[in-house]
Design a protein around this motif. Structure first.
Motif, PDB file in Angstrom:
ATOM      1  N   VAL A  61     -15.116 -13.038   0.894  1.00 33.36           N
ATOM      2  CA  VAL A  61     -13.808 -13.038   0.243  1.00 33.36           C
ATOM      3  C   VAL A  61     -13.483 -14.496  -0.083  1.00 33.36           C
ATOM      4  N   THR A  62     -13.444 -14.828  -1.365  1.00 24.68           N
ATOM      5  CA  THR A  62     -13.233 -16.213  -1.787  1.00 24.68           C
ATOM      6  C   THR A  62     -11.780 -16.406  -2.210  1.00 24.68           C
ATOM      7  N   ILE A  63     -11.109 -17.352  -1.555  1.00 26.85           N
ATOM      8  CA  ILE A  63      -9.704 -17.641  -1.845  1.00 26.85           C
ATOM      9  C   ILE A  63      -9.624 -18.879  -2.733  1.00 26.85           C
ATOM     10  N   ASP A  64      -8.933 -18.745  -3.875  1.00 31.57           N
ATOM     11  CA  ASP A  64      -8.795 -19.852  -4.822  1.00 31.57           C
ATOM     12  C   ASP A  64      -7.314 -20.161  -5.028  1.00 31.57           C
ATOM     13  N   GLU A  65      -6.846 -21.251  -4.412  1.00 29.24           N
ATOM     14  CA  GLU A  65      -5.430 -21.625  -4.487  1.00 29.24           C
ATOM     15  C   GLU A  65      -5.025 -22.088  -5.882  1.00 29.24           C
ATOM     16  N   ASN A  66      -5.978 -22.435  -6.717  1.00 31.84           N
ATOM     17  CA  ASN A  66      -5.661 -22.964  -8.044  1.00 31.84           C
ATOM     18  C   ASN A  66      -5.363 -21.876  -9.075  1.00 31.84           C
ATOM     19  N   HIS A  67      -5.676 -20.646  -8.731  1.00 33.55           N
ATOM     20  CA  HIS A  67      -5.459 -19.528  -9.650  1.00 33.55           C
ATOM     21  C   HIS A  67      -4.288 -18.712  -9.108  1.00 33.55           C
ATOM     22  N   THR A  68      -3.100 -18.852  -9.712  1.00 29.43           N
ATOM     23  CA  THR A  68      -1.880 -18.267  -9.154  1.00 29.43           C
ATOM     24  C   THR A  68      -1.317 -17.148 -10.025  1.00 29.43           C
ATOM     25  N   PHE A  69      -0.534 -16.285  -9.358  1.00 36.16           N
ATOM     26  CA  PHE A  69       0.056 -15.117 -10.030  1.00 36.16           C
ATOM     27  C   PHE A  69       1.557 -15.054  -9.700  1.00 36.16           C
ATOM     28  N   GLN A  70       2.058 -13.883  -9.311  1.00 33.84           N
ATOM     29  CA  GLN A  70       3.501 -13.680  -9.133  1.00 33.84           C
ATOM     30  C   GLN A  70       4.029 -14.307  -7.844  1.00 33.84           C
ATOM     31  N   GLU A  71       5.352 -14.597  -7.885  1.00 29.70           N
ATOM     32  CA  GLU A  71       6.068 -15.038  -6.683  1.00 29.70           C
ATOM     33  C   GLU A  71       6.714 -13.821  -6.023  1.00 29.70           C
ATOM     34  N   MET A  72       6.571 -13.722  -4.703  1.00 32.67           N
ATOM     35  CA  MET A  72       7.082 -12.548  -3.991  1.00 32.67           C
ATOM     36  C   MET A  72       8.572 -12.640  -3.696  1.00 32.67           C
ATOM     37  N   ASP A  73       9.258 -11.494  -3.848  1.00 35.05           N
ATOM     38  CA  ASP A  73      10.595 -11.328  -3.284  1.00 35.05           C
ATOM     39  C   ASP A  73      10.473 -10.792  -1.862  1.00 35.05           C
ATOM     40  N   GLY A  74       9.527  -9.864  -1.644  1.00 34.86           N
ATOM     41  CA  GLY A  74       9.308  -9.415  -0.280  1.00 34.86           C
ATOM     42  C   GLY A  74       9.005  -7.937  -0.150  1.00 34.86           C
ATOM     43  N   PHE A  75       9.226  -7.445   1.067  1.00 32.00           N
ATOM     44  CA  PHE A  75       8.823  -6.103   1.485  1.00 32.00           C
ATOM     45  C   PHE A  75      10.008  -5.434   2.164  1.00 32.00           C
ATOM     46  N   GLY A  76      10.056  -4.106   2.102  1.00 30.43           N
ATOM     47  CA  GLY A  76      11.186  -3.454   2.750  1.00 30.43           C
ATOM     48  C   GLY A  76      11.177  -1.950   2.628  1.00 30.43           C
ATOM     49  N   ALA A  77      12.380  -1.376   2.722  1.00 28.07           N
ATOM     50  CA  ALA A  77      12.582   0.067   2.647  1.00 28.07           C
ATOM     51  C   ALA A  77      14.044   0.294   2.274  1.00 28.07           C
ATOM     52  N   SER A  78      14.544   1.511   2.502  1.00 23.39           N
ATOM     53  CA  SER A  78      15.894   1.864   2.048  1.00 23.39           C
ATOM     54  C   SER A  78      16.777   2.326   3.201  1.00 23.39           C
ATOM     55  N   PHE A  79      17.993   1.786   3.237  1.00 28.01           N
ATOM     56  CA  PHE A  79      19.014   2.333   4.122  1.00 28.01           C
ATOM     57  C   PHE A  79      19.687   3.487   3.391  1.00 28.01           C
ATOM     58  N   THR A  80      18.993   4.615   3.334  1.00 25.39           N
ATOM     59  CA  THR A  80      19.627   5.822   2.815  1.00 25.39           C
ATOM     60  C   THR A  80      20.781   6.198   3.743  1.00 25.39           C
ATOM     61  N   ASP A  81      21.623   7.120   3.305  1.00 24.69           N
ATOM     62  CA  ASP A  81      22.707   7.605   4.163  1.00 24.69           C
ATOM     63  C   ASP A  81      22.147   8.108   5.486  1.00 24.69           C
ATOM     64  N   SER A  82      21.039   8.846   5.426  1.00 20.55           N
ATOM     65  CA  SER A  82      20.431   9.397   6.644  1.00 20.55           C
ATOM     66  C   SER A  82      19.941   8.286   7.563  1.00 20.55           C
ATOM     67  N   SER A  83      19.226   7.311   6.994  1.00 23.36           N
ATOM     68  CA  SER A  83      18.690   6.207   7.786  1.00 23.36           C
ATOM     69  C   SER A  83      19.804   5.413   8.456  1.00 23.36           C
ATOM     70  N   ALA A  84      20.833   5.098   7.679  1.00 21.20           N
ATOM     71  CA  ALA A  84      21.931   4.281   8.208  1.00 21.20           C
ATOM     72  C   ALA A  84      22.674   5.027   9.314  1.00 21.20           C
ATOM     73  N   TYR A  85      22.897   6.323   9.127  1.00 25.25           N
ATOM     74  CA  TYR A  85      23.558   7.125  10.158  1.00 25.25           C
ATOM     75  C   TYR A  85      22.750   7.125  11.454  1.00 25.25           C
ATOM     76  N   LEU A  86      21.444   7.339  11.354  1.00 30.99           N
ATOM     77  CA  LEU A  86      20.607   7.413  12.553  1.00 30.99           C
ATOM     78  C   LEU A  86      20.617   6.103  13.333  1.00 30.99           C
ATOM     79  N   ILE A  87      20.493   4.983  12.616  1.00 30.57           N
ATOM     80  CA  ILE A  87      20.444   3.688  13.297  1.00 30.57           C
ATOM     81  C   ILE A  87      21.822   3.282  13.805  1.00 30.57           C
ATOM     82  N   ASN A  88      22.854   3.515  12.997  1.00 33.08           N
ATOM     83  CA  ASN A  88      24.188   3.017  13.343  1.00 33.08           C
ATOM     84  C   ASN A  88      24.934   3.906  14.327  1.00 33.08           C
ATOM     85  N   GLN A  89      24.676   5.235  14.290  1.00 26.35           N
ATOM     86  CA  GLN A  89      25.461   6.145  15.116  1.00 26.35           C
ATOM     87  C   GLN A  89      24.682   6.821  16.234  1.00 26.35           C
ATOM     88  N   VAL A  90      23.406   7.088  16.024  1.00 28.34           N
ATOM     89  CA  VAL A  90      22.640   7.819  17.045  1.00 28.34           C
ATOM     90  C   VAL A  90      22.094   6.867  18.110  1.00 28.34           C
TER      91      VAL A  90
END
Length: 447
Positions: A36-65
């Motif tokens: 696996v060859t890594i080449d720092e001179n050849h660049t692409f996109q800048e990351m915002d990041g990684f994550g998921a969603s606080f749906t109503d269900s998710s938020a209820y489970l974490i915040n209330q249960v």
């Protein structure tokens, strides 16, 4: 030898375990080695990041249960970059999605009653669980970016008269644009800036058992160009507009939107439930100045065995990043022991959350998606820039980034049915050589 941090996943009972280089299995000399060859001179996109969603269900489970100690633990393990995995992108449903305890918008009205001035607009529903968790997440990680996507406009704006199915009526395009403005302004008052919106989640899918709205590309391009963007400009809103927000198998949709509303659209949002990640690059090739985002992919019982499910997230995550995405966002942050709660009438849920909150026992567990996301988010930090990673054997999937502190993050996945010899080649540094077990993942941070 550079300073190294290494985490490895080799199976269901060995997920994201810290290792030293000496603890990795040494190369078996008799077999060929994948470089696996890594080449720092050849660049692409800048990351915002990684994550998921606080749906109503998710938020209820974490915040209330969960109790306060469990809630403190899970928020740290999700968002803290040192004690946890440092998630940095959150996608909020605007109103109810399929994973909500009831069906609601921010402007519900009785049948046959309209409210074009949005006099009754309110985000009170989200102030109970969703907003407090978003605020806590931002306190832990101020780099978090918030996205928002509606599953439906308020029912009175639609041909169905309901949040289920139907299309947005032409006469309510302006009211719907104003609805976005009010949402962004209301969240801003809570200290929650909205980084990007999409006009509609999965605009080509019109299920009849949870909130949905058909929005054909011609309708979306008209709505964005002539209503949404002008409303943002009028109110001095700089939130990005991402079009599409659906599967890879219909690149014609974002191409149609961008042909007409190129100047008003900042990028394209994608899901993984159909097609191939190469669609991201196909559209980018036609519109090179537009951003690429991956905004939803859920794991679930349709990929039942652990290995296949974990492999799917690792393999597809690498593909998503290699096809220029600035974000990699899974679906529900939390679901319960029955893969819910879901809206009434939904039926059996097969989705999997990042964590599981058992409503009966109050037990908190971290799913394979948490550990798969960790392989990316722990080391590939916001504003990291993707650099070239090439291999002489495609069974070793790889992606590499350079962080703002100049550290190099490399994520590897052995997609072969057998163990493989691997050598990671960096400019001006010694090769890192080891044996990688079949269907195992390895993340390396090189300082």
């Amino acid at each position: 030898m550079p300073e190294l941090k290494i985490y490895q996943s080799t199976g269901e009972n060995s997920l994201f375990v810290e290792q030293s280089l000496q603890q990795l299995t040494p190369i078996a000399n008799a077999e060929a080695t994948t470089t696996v060859t890594i080449d720092e001179n050849h660049t692409f996109q800048e990351m915002d990041g990684f994550g998921a969603s606080f749906t109503d269900s998710s938020a209820y489970l974490i915040n209330q249960v969960l109790d306060n100690e469990q809630k403190k633990e899970v928020m740290s393990k999700l968002f803290d970059s040192q004690d946890g995995i440092g998630l940095s992108v959150l996608r909020n449903p605007m109103g109810a999605s399929d994973y909500a305890r009831d069906i609601y918008s921010y402007n519900d009205m009785p049948a046959q009653v309209t409210d074009t001035k949005l006099t009754h607009f309110s985000i009170a529903h989200d102030e109970a669980d969703i907003i407090p968790l978003l605020q806590q997440a931002l306190e832990i990680n101020p780099q978090i970016k918030l996205m928002a996507s509606p599953w439906s406009a308020p029912g009175w704006m639609k041909t169905s008269g309901s949040m289920i199915a139907g299309e947005l009526k032409q006469e309510y395009y302006q009211a719907y644009a104003d609805y976005f403005v009010r949402y962004i302004q209301a969240f801003e008052k809570h200290g929650l800036p909205t980084y990007a919106v999409t006009p509609q989640n999965e605009p080509l899918f019109e299920p009849k058992h949870y909130p949905s709205m058909l929005m054909l590309p011609e309708a979306q391009r008209d709505f964005i160009k002539n209503y949404l963007k002008p409303s943002f400009v009028k109110h001095n809103i700089h939130t990005k507009i991402l079009c599409y927000d659906h599967n890879w198998d219909r690149p014609d949709y974002p191409l149609t939107v961008l042909d007409y509303a190129k100047d008003e659209v900042d990028g394209v949002a994608w899901h993984w439930y159909g097609g191939n990640a190469s669609a991201q690059s196909e559209v980018l090739k036609a519109f090179a100045d537009k951003e690429v985002h991956f905004t939803e992919g859920s794991g679930g019982e349709w990929i039942p065995p652990f290995e296949q499910a974990f492999s799917n997230v690792m393999r597809t995550g690498i593909d998503i990043l290699r096809n220029h995405s600035k974000s990699f966002v899974l679906w529900n942050m939390a679901l319960d022991e029955k893969n819910g709660p879901t809206v009434p009438g939904f039926g059996k849920s097969t989705c999997r959350g990042i964590v599981t909150v058992n409503q009966e026992t109050k037990e908190l567990t971290y799913t394979l998606d948490y550990y798969a996301l960790a392989h990316f988010s722990k080391f590939i930090r916001p504003k990291a820039v993707r650099i070239d990673a090439s291999t002489n054997q495609e069974v070793i999937r790889s992606v590499a980034f350079k962080n703002t502190d100049h550290s190099i993050a490399v994520v590897l996945f052995n997609d072969s049915e057998k163990a493989e010899n691997v050598a990671v080649k960096l400019q001006g540094k010694d090769d890192l050589s080891f044996r990688l077990a079949s269907k195992s993942a390895l993340s390396i941070l090189i300082k």
